[in-house]
Design a protein around this motif. Sequence first.
Motif, PDB file in Angstrom:
ATOM      1  N   ASN A  24       5.847   2.920  -1.190  1.00 36.27           N
ATOM      2  CA  ASN A  24       4.262   3.422  -1.668  1.00 36.27           C
ATOM      3  C   ASN A  24       3.376   4.406  -1.381  1.00 36.27           C
ATOM      4  N   LYS A  27       0.351   6.083  -3.065  1.00 39.72           N
ATOM      5  CA  LYS A  27      -0.693   4.609  -4.439  1.00 39.72           C
ATOM      6  C   LYS A  27      -1.637   4.195  -3.635  1.00 39.72           C
ATOM      7  N   ASP A  91      -3.224   1.965 -10.372  1.00 40.71           N
ATOM      8  CA  ASP A  91      -1.695   1.632 -10.518  1.00 40.71           C
ATOM      9  C   ASP A  91      -2.363   1.343  -9.129  1.00 40.71           C
TER      10      ASP A  91
END
Length: 101
Positions: A24, A27, A91
């Motif tokens: 990730n 993010k 997100d």
Amino acid sequence: MANSKRTLFLKRRQRVRNKLRKGNVGKVRLSVHRSNKNISAQLIDDVNGVTLAAASSLEKDLGIVGTNNVEAAAKVGAALAERAKKAKVEDCYFDRGGFLF
């Protein structure tokens, strides 16, 4: 030598965070902390090292001070979602920390 509950919690938190970072990158991380009396959540940008949005059951305007139940979690989540929209966060990935959700 036996480890204390706190030491085991911290080790578990680091293990979870390291696994999450691998897939990730870039993010935003949703970090949740819960105690017996309160719950708090924050959206953290690890690249820049800043908190983008946060909400807690300790906030007076939510009207749920000193409770940690489903109703409190729903209000904290709604407040965090509203603040995330203002910060233009769409997100994120969930970081459970050392808790076993």
